[in-house]
Design an enzyme around this catalytic site. Sequence first.
Site, PDB file in Angstrom:
ATOM      1  N   ARG A  22      10.792  -0.823  12.239  1.00 25.05           N
ATOM      2  CA  ARG A  22       9.445  -0.732  12.797  1.00 25.05           C
ATOM      3  C   ARG A  22       9.244  -1.804  13.865  1.00 25.05           C
ATOM      4  O   ARG A  22       9.472  -2.990  13.620  1.00 25.05           O
ATOM      5  CB  ARG A  22       8.409  -0.901  11.683  1.00 25.05           C
ATOM      6  N   LYS A  78       0.827  -1.214   0.000  1.00 26.03           N
ATOM      7  CA  LYS A  78       0.000   0.000   0.000  1.00 26.03           C
ATOM      8  C   LYS A  78       0.860   1.261   0.000  1.00 26.03           C
ATOM      9  O   LYS A  78       0.599   2.195  -0.747  1.00 26.03           O
ATOM     10  CB  LYS A  78      -0.928   0.033   1.238  1.00 26.03           C
ATOM     11  N   ARG A 101      11.223  -6.314   5.574  1.00 29.26           N
ATOM     12  CA  ARG A 101      11.073  -4.879   5.831  1.00 29.26           C
ATOM     13  C   ARG A 101      11.549  -4.537   7.242  1.00 29.26           C
ATOM     14  O   ARG A 101      12.188  -3.507   7.447  1.00 29.26           O
ATOM     15  CB  ARG A 101       9.597  -4.465   5.669  1.00 29.26           C
ATOM     16  N   ARG A 127     -10.115  -0.126   8.465  1.00 26.70           N
ATOM     17  CA  ARG A 127      -9.657  -1.475   8.788  1.00 26.70           C
ATOM     18  C   ARG A 127     -10.756  -2.301   9.433  1.00 26.70           C
ATOM     19  O   ARG A 127     -10.532  -3.469   9.740  1.00 26.70           O
ATOM     20  CB  ARG A 127      -8.474  -1.390   9.746  1.00 26.70           C
ATOM     21  N   ARG A 138      -0.788  -9.388  13.390  1.00 29.19           N
ATOM     22  CA  ARG A 138      -1.337  -8.415  12.441  1.00 29.19           C
ATOM     23  C   ARG A 138      -2.059  -9.118  11.297  1.00 29.19           C
ATOM     24  O   ARG A 138      -3.095  -8.653  10.832  1.00 29.19           O
ATOM     25  CB  ARG A 138      -0.212  -7.519  11.898  1.00 29.19           C
TER      26      ARG A 138
HETATM   27  P1  AMP Z   1       0.114   0.363   9.004  1.00 30.93           P
HETATM   28  O1  AMP Z   1       1.281   1.269   8.855  1.00 30.93           O
HETATM   29  O2  AMP Z   1      -1.080   0.779   8.188  1.00 30.93           O
HETATM   30  O3  AMP Z   1       0.464  -1.091   8.809  1.00 30.93           O
HETATM   31  O4  AMP Z   1      -0.386   0.498  10.518  1.00 30.93           O
HETATM   32  C1  AMP Z   1       0.448   0.135  11.609  1.00 30.93           C
HETATM   33  C2  AMP Z   1      -0.404  -0.086  12.860  1.00 30.93           C
HETATM   34  O5  AMP Z   1      -1.095   1.116  13.203  1.00 30.93           O
HETATM   35  C3  AMP Z   1      -1.504  -1.133  12.722  1.00 30.93           C
HETATM   36  O6  AMP Z   1      -1.026  -2.456  12.925  1.00 30.93           O
HETATM   37  C4  AMP Z   1      -2.479  -0.691  13.818  1.00 30.93           C
HETATM   38  O7  AMP Z   1      -2.002  -1.072  15.101  1.00 30.93           O
HETATM   39  C5  AMP Z   1      -2.391   0.822  13.718  1.00 30.93           C
HETATM   40  N1  AMP Z   1      -3.404   1.344  12.759  1.00 30.93           N
HETATM   41  C6  AMP Z   1      -3.148   1.953  11.565  1.00 30.93           C
HETATM   42  N2  AMP Z   1      -4.290   2.274  10.940  1.00 30.93           N
HETATM   43  C7  AMP Z   1      -5.295   1.858  11.752  1.00 30.93           C
HETATM   44  C8  AMP Z   1      -6.713   1.870  11.654  1.00 30.93           C
HETATM   45  N3  AMP Z   1      -7.341   2.370  10.578  1.00 30.93           N
HETATM   46  N4  AMP Z   1      -7.435   1.352  12.682  1.00 30.93           N
HETATM   47  C9  AMP Z   1      -6.831   0.836  13.761  1.00 30.93           C
HETATM   48  N5  AMP Z   1      -5.496   0.763  13.925  1.00 30.93           N
HETATM   49  C10 AMP Z   1      -4.725   1.265  12.926  1.00 30.93           C
END
Ligand code: AMP
Length: 189
Positions: A135, A14, A129, A90, A146
Amino acid sequence: MYNIVIFGAPGCGKGTQSAKLIDRYGLTHISTGEVLRKEIADGTELGKLADSYISKGHLIPDSLMCEILAARIDSLLPSSKGFIFDGFPRTITQAEELKKMLDSRGQHLNAVVGLEVPDEELTERLINRGKISGRADDKSETIANRLEVYHNTTKPLRDFYINEGLYNPVDGTGDIDKIFSSITNIIDR
Ligand code: AMP
């Protein structure tokens, strides 16, 4: 305005494809994960709270996440040609809230692009990654959580957006530019 959701499991690409879409179409990128990581890096109260969920691979509660997103939309809307929502929604609740948020601002979603990648490849990508991103959530126990959260809570959105007539599947494996051209074909249509 042209608003899209770029949808898919952690590690599906993404972020990579969003960066290319910004270059091509001048859209405004909103990555909720990036917003939260910035709060963590700045050591804010919100960051501390977010970290307690993120580090375990859990989702931030819907009400808080929707509040954060609405504030972000409002600050960027006046100067935007359209949004790429990356990592949001999500959950079904978030998708319903996004619809209301856009509607009340005279906006709507034009398309949802779903990057589809098999789990084994996602795990491999996330582990790789993690070696460079630093991260905290790209380590093997958190990755497994996840992916489980994705399958149980986020993947049902695929059917939600199919029912809305918005979902466009894209094979997210293989060459990055080939994937990008599948996405631009959808947008240009
Ligand atoms: P990402 O960078 O999109 O993979 O997001 C990293 C982490 O941030 C996720 O594993 C969640 O813990 C949190 N997070 C990001 N976006 C959301 C969302 N829309 N709803 C809930 N938690 C989120």
